[in-house]
Design a protein around this motif. Sequence first.
Motif, PDB file in Angstrom:
ATOM      1  N   ALA A  75      67.508 131.633  19.800  1.00 45.30           N
ATOM      2  CA  ALA A  75      68.576 132.127  20.678  1.00 45.30           C
ATOM      3  C   ALA A  75      68.055 132.533  22.048  1.00 45.30           C
ATOM      4  CB  ALA A  75      69.293 133.300  20.024  1.00 45.30           C
ATOM      5  N   SER A  76      66.881 132.035  22.423  1.00 45.75           N
ATOM      6  CA  SER A  76      66.376 132.277  23.778  1.00 45.75           C
ATOM      7  C   SER A  76      67.072 131.311  24.738  1.00 45.75           C
ATOM      8  CB  SER A  76      64.856 132.070  23.832  1.00 45.75           C
ATOM      9  OG  SER A  76      64.504 130.747  23.465  1.00 45.75           O
ATOM     10  N   ASP A  77      67.240 131.727  25.975  1.00 45.08           N
ATOM     11  CA  ASP A  77      67.989 130.912  26.930  1.00 45.08           C
ATOM     12  C   ASP A  77      67.383 129.527  27.125  1.00 45.08           C
ATOM     13  OD1 ASP A  77      69.859 132.856  27.298  1.00 45.08           O
ATOM     14  OD2 ASP A  77      69.105 133.559  29.225  1.00 45.08           O
ATOM     15  N   ASP A  78      66.049 129.442  27.139  1.00 47.44           N
ATOM     16  CA  ASP A  78      65.429 128.134  27.376  1.00 47.44           C
ATOM     17  C   ASP A  78      65.672 127.170  26.217  1.00 47.44           C
ATOM     18  OD1 ASP A  78      63.747 129.594  25.690  1.00 47.44           O
ATOM     19  OD2 ASP A  78      61.918 128.696  26.486  1.00 47.44           O
ATOM     20  N   LYS A  79      65.820 127.696  24.995  1.00 47.47           N
ATOM     21  CA  LYS A  79      66.107 126.834  23.847  1.00 47.47           C
ATOM     22  C   LYS A  79      67.593 126.472  23.789  1.00 47.47           C
ATOM     23  CE  LYS A  79      65.615 124.661  19.936  1.00 47.47           C
ATOM     24  NZ  LYS A  79      65.137 123.269  19.935  1.00 47.47           N
ATOM     25  N   LEU A  80      68.447 127.420  24.126  1.00 42.61           N
ATOM     26  CA  LEU A  80      69.888 127.177  24.059  1.00 42.61           C
ATOM     27  C   LEU A  80      70.338 126.070  25.004  1.00 42.61           C
ATOM     28  CD1 LEU A  80      71.148 130.871  23.865  1.00 42.61           C
ATOM     29  CD2 LEU A  80      71.176 129.182  22.010  1.00 42.61           C
ATOM     30  N   GLU A  81      69.580 125.862  26.093  1.00 40.81           N
ATOM     31  CA  GLU A  81      69.962 124.835  27.069  1.00 40.81           C
ATOM     32  C   GLU A  81      68.979 123.667  27.080  1.00 40.81           C
ATOM     33  OE1 GLU A  81      70.056 127.243  30.578  1.00 40.81           O
ATOM     34  OE2 GLU A  81      67.901 127.086  30.947  1.00 40.81           O
ATOM     35  N   ASN A  82      68.179 123.529  26.020  1.00 37.55           N
ATOM     36  CA  ASN A  82      67.160 122.487  25.974  1.00 37.55           C
ATOM     37  C   ASN A  82      67.747 121.121  25.612  1.00 37.55           C
ATOM     38  OD1 ASN A  82      64.297 121.836  26.143  1.00 37.55           O
ATOM     39  ND2 ASN A  82      64.338 121.542  23.923  1.00 37.55           N
ATOM     40  N   ARG A  83      67.269 120.081  26.266  1.00 36.08           N
ATOM     41  CA  ARG A  83      67.607 118.676  25.966  1.00 36.08           C
ATOM     42  C   ARG A  83      69.100 118.401  25.892  1.00 36.08           C
ATOM     43  NH1 ARG A  83      63.510 115.453  25.553  1.00 36.08           N
ATOM     44  NH2 ARG A  83      61.441 116.326  25.185  1.00 36.08           N
ATOM     45  N   GLY A  84      69.818 118.903  26.881  1.00 34.16           N
ATOM     46  CA  GLY A  84      71.232 118.574  26.988  1.00 34.16           C
ATOM     47  C   GLY A  84      72.147 119.352  26.073  1.00 34.16           C
ATOM     48  N   ASN A  85      71.631 120.407  25.425  1.00 31.45           N
ATOM     49  CA  ASN A  85      72.468 121.216  24.543  1.00 31.45           C
ATOM     50  C   ASN A  85      73.495 121.980  25.385  1.00 31.45           C
ATOM     51  OD1 ASN A  85      73.209 122.185  22.007  1.00 31.45           O
ATOM     52  ND2 ASN A  85      71.874 123.977  22.150  1.00 31.45           N
ATOM     53  N   LYS A  86      74.764 121.730  25.155  1.00 29.93           N
ATOM     54  CA  LYS A  86      75.841 122.351  25.932  1.00 29.93           C
ATOM     55  C   LYS A  86      76.595 123.340  25.051  1.00 29.93           C
ATOM     56  CE  LYS A  86      75.091 119.675  29.520  1.00 29.93           C
ATOM     57  NZ  LYS A  86      74.461 120.220  30.743  1.00 29.93           N
ATOM     58  N   LEU A  87      76.582 124.600  25.449  1.00 24.93           N
ATOM     59  CA  LEU A  87      77.242 125.636  24.660  1.00 24.93           C
ATOM     60  C   LEU A  87      78.304 126.342  25.489  1.00 24.93           C
ATOM     61  CD1 LEU A  87      74.120 127.259  22.941  1.00 24.93           C
ATOM     62  CD2 LEU A  87      75.616 125.474  22.044  1.00 24.93           C
ATOM     63  N   SER A  88      79.306 126.867  24.811  1.00 26.86           N
ATOM     64  CA  SER A  88      80.365 127.596  25.503  1.00 26.86           C
ATOM     65  C   SER A  88      80.125 129.100  25.488  1.00 26.86           C
ATOM     66  CB  SER A  88      81.724 127.278  24.868  1.00 26.86           C
ATOM     67  OG  SER A  88      81.699 127.527  23.475  1.00 26.86           O
ATOM     68  N   PHE A  89      78.964 129.511  24.957  1.00 27.79           N
ATOM     69  CA  PHE A  89      78.607 130.918  24.912  1.00 27.79           C
ATOM     70  C   PHE A  89      77.252 131.128  25.578  1.00 27.79           C
ATOM     71  CE2 PHE A  89      81.364 130.161  21.288  1.00 27.79           C
ATOM     72  CZ  PHE A  89      82.272 131.212  21.374  1.00 27.79           C
ATOM     73  N   THR A  90      77.060 132.274  26.184  1.00 32.25           N
ATOM     74  CA  THR A  90      75.777 132.599  26.795  1.00 32.25           C
ATOM     75  C   THR A  90      74.823 133.126  25.733  1.00 32.25           C
ATOM     76  OG1 THR A  90      76.367 134.911  27.229  1.00 32.25           O
ATOM     77  CG2 THR A  90      76.960 133.274  28.925  1.00 32.25           C
ATOM     78  N   GLY A  91      73.538 133.142  26.067  1.00 34.33           N
ATOM     79  CA  GLY A  91      72.552 133.696  25.161  1.00 34.33           C
ATOM     80  C   GLY A  91      72.848 135.143  24.833  1.00 34.33           C
ATOM     81  N   ASP A 374      50.068 119.136  25.039  1.00 33.96           N
ATOM     82  CA  ASP A 374      50.242 117.685  25.096  1.00 33.96           C
ATOM     83  C   ASP A 374      51.509 117.370  25.899  1.00 33.96           C
ATOM     84  OD1 ASP A 374      51.152 114.926  24.193  1.00 33.96           O
ATOM     85  OD2 ASP A 374      49.273 115.087  23.073  1.00 33.96           O
ATOM     86  N   ALA A 375      51.423 116.362  26.753  1.00 34.26           N
ATOM     87  CA  ALA A 375      52.555 116.004  27.608  1.00 34.26           C
ATOM     88  C   ALA A 375      53.794 115.626  26.801  1.00 34.26           C
ATOM     89  CB  ALA A 375      52.165 114.843  28.524  1.00 34.26           C
ATOM     90  N   ALA A 376      53.596 115.133  25.586  1.00 34.45           N
ATOM     91  CA  ALA A 376      54.725 114.720  24.750  1.00 34.45           C
ATOM     92  C   ALA A 376      55.607 115.892  24.336  1.00 34.45           C
ATOM     93  CB  ALA A 376      54.214 113.998  23.509  1.00 34.45           C
ATOM     94  N   LEU A 377      55.098 117.107  24.435  1.00 36.10           N
ATOM     95  CA  LEU A 377      55.869 118.273  24.025  1.00 36.10           C
ATOM     96  C   LEU A 377      56.439 119.068  25.194  1.00 36.10           C
ATOM     97  CD1 LEU A 377      53.981 119.722  20.933  1.00 36.10           C
ATOM     98  CD2 LEU A 377      56.076 118.398  21.018  1.00 36.10           C
ATOM     99  N   VAL A 378      56.307 118.565  26.391  1.00 34.93           N
ATOM    100  CA  VAL A 378      56.948 119.220  27.535  1.00 34.93           C
ATOM    101  C   VAL A 378      58.459 119.036  27.402  1.00 34.93           C
ATOM    102  CG1 VAL A 378      57.224 119.217  30.039  1.00 34.93           C
ATOM    103  CG2 VAL A 378      54.952 118.927  29.042  1.00 34.93           C
ATOM    104  N   GLN A 379      59.193 120.145  27.459  1.00 33.69           N
ATOM    105  CA  GLN A 379      60.636 120.120  27.225  1.00 33.69           C
ATOM    106  C   GLN A 379      61.411 119.967  28.537  1.00 33.69           C
ATOM    107  OE1 GLN A 379      61.725 120.120  23.878  1.00 33.69           O
ATOM    108  NE2 GLN A 379      59.506 119.861  23.692  1.00 33.69           N
ATOM    109  N   GLN A 380      62.721 119.729  28.413  1.00 35.57           N
ATOM    110  CA  GLN A 380      63.567 119.497  29.585  1.00 35.57           C
ATOM    111  C   GLN A 380      64.978 119.971  29.306  1.00 35.57           C
ATOM    112  OE1 GLN A 380      62.912 115.184  29.305  1.00 35.57           O
ATOM    113  NE2 GLN A 380      65.095 114.890  28.826  1.00 35.57           N
ATOM    114  N   LYS A 381      65.696 120.346  30.373  1.00 38.64           N
ATOM    115  CA  LYS A 381      67.098 120.751  30.218  1.00 38.64           C
ATOM    116  C   LYS A 381      67.994 119.537  29.983  1.00 38.64           C
ATOM    117  CE  LYS A 381      67.293 125.062  32.887  1.00 38.64           C
ATOM    118  NZ  LYS A 381      67.971 125.766  34.003  1.00 38.64           N
ATOM    119  N   GLU A 382      67.634 118.409  30.605  1.00 39.33           N
ATOM    120  CA  GLU A 382      68.472 117.212  30.534  1.00 39.33           C
ATOM    121  C   GLU A 382      68.445 116.610  29.125  1.00 39.33           C
ATOM    122  OE1 GLU A 382      66.946 118.346  34.256  1.00 39.33           O
ATOM    123  OE2 GLU A 382      65.791 117.475  32.598  1.00 39.33           O
TER     124      GLU A 382
END
Length: 398
Positions: A75-91, A374-382
Amino acid sequence: MKMAPAKKGVLERLNAGEVVIGDGGFVFALEKRGYVKAGPWTPEAAAEHPEAVRQLHREFLRAGSNVMQTFTFYASDDKLENRGNKLSFTGQQINEAACDLAREVANEGDALVAGGVSQTPSYLSCKSEDEVKAIFKKQLEVFIRKDVDFLIAEYFEHVEEAEWAVQVLKATGKPVAASLCIGPEGDMHGLSPGECAVRLVKAGADIVGVNCHFDPMTCVKTVRMMKEGVEKAGLKCHYMVQPLAYHTPDCSRQGFIDLPEFPFALEPRILSRWDMQQYAREAYNAGIRFIGGCCGFEPYHVRALAEELAPERGSLPAASEKHGLWASCLEMHTKPWVRARARREYWENLKPASGRPKCPSLSTPDGWGVTQGDAALVQQKEATTQDQLRPLFEKAKH
């Protein structure tokens, strides 16, 4: 109006040698019920479907749980918005709702509320210590405002990040538990369970142990190794274990997420209630007093822990009213061959069949060998793109 007596805190209970029964796995249980999305595994159901979260809390409480963990996994903000995850609630809304639900149900029994933080995409993406700690601090603000009884840093693959979490949580003055998702091989940077435990205790953890990624007996073995390391270093703490409800003898360092069956075909690996009683006894004999479960753990599994340890705890859980100890309830069955199974010896010695004649008993883990750094584990918002997926599909073929 007579005030209810104050509940004993988690350290007061553990210091007195009491057994503390944890709860079970929320993300897997609620995913199966249609309230959590596999992949992100985020806990917006606390705000979106509070009735589902409340009911699962109540079932764990009835099964014997002494701890209601806030449903704040990932429930951390960076996870809630990771890889295009769209939520209608804030952290903040999710964390607040989770605290309120846990407290509501805890107040229905002798249970405590534990506010939990877990590993972050920011750490995997090699963000700085200050940046990662800022993520934890934001969640912690809600836990302090809601006055949870104690705090848990759980599901950490790297002890370094867990140390950072413990340091942040410890500043509150509340009791702190720290739980890594590691096995006997240690964390993903190669540090042994004993060394990991020593670092967590030195960071300020009052309770250390493991959760998730491995089956109960593997987790108990790992906590034993932690205990040996802590005692060798001349330190003291309490110990906890909250494993998977799946058999994982074929797992490597990464645990069950490397299994080809993860996450949608794990059911043949599920532990029986009798397996759980064996686990509870093994954990108790190892000196572990905070005993619960993680992914795959349903209320009936927790009830089995509470029933096995009823002599030590002094009582059975409410859910045992509908469950005969060691299948004694089967004495009431209409079929005589089923009544013949109303005995401990039968269930303790049963070797359950899977009913899948062409399936292997073990799998070969994927084990791509990448971890933080490892570069393969760098995360993104998109959202993940098809161009990003194609090379992964190709690699998986080989």
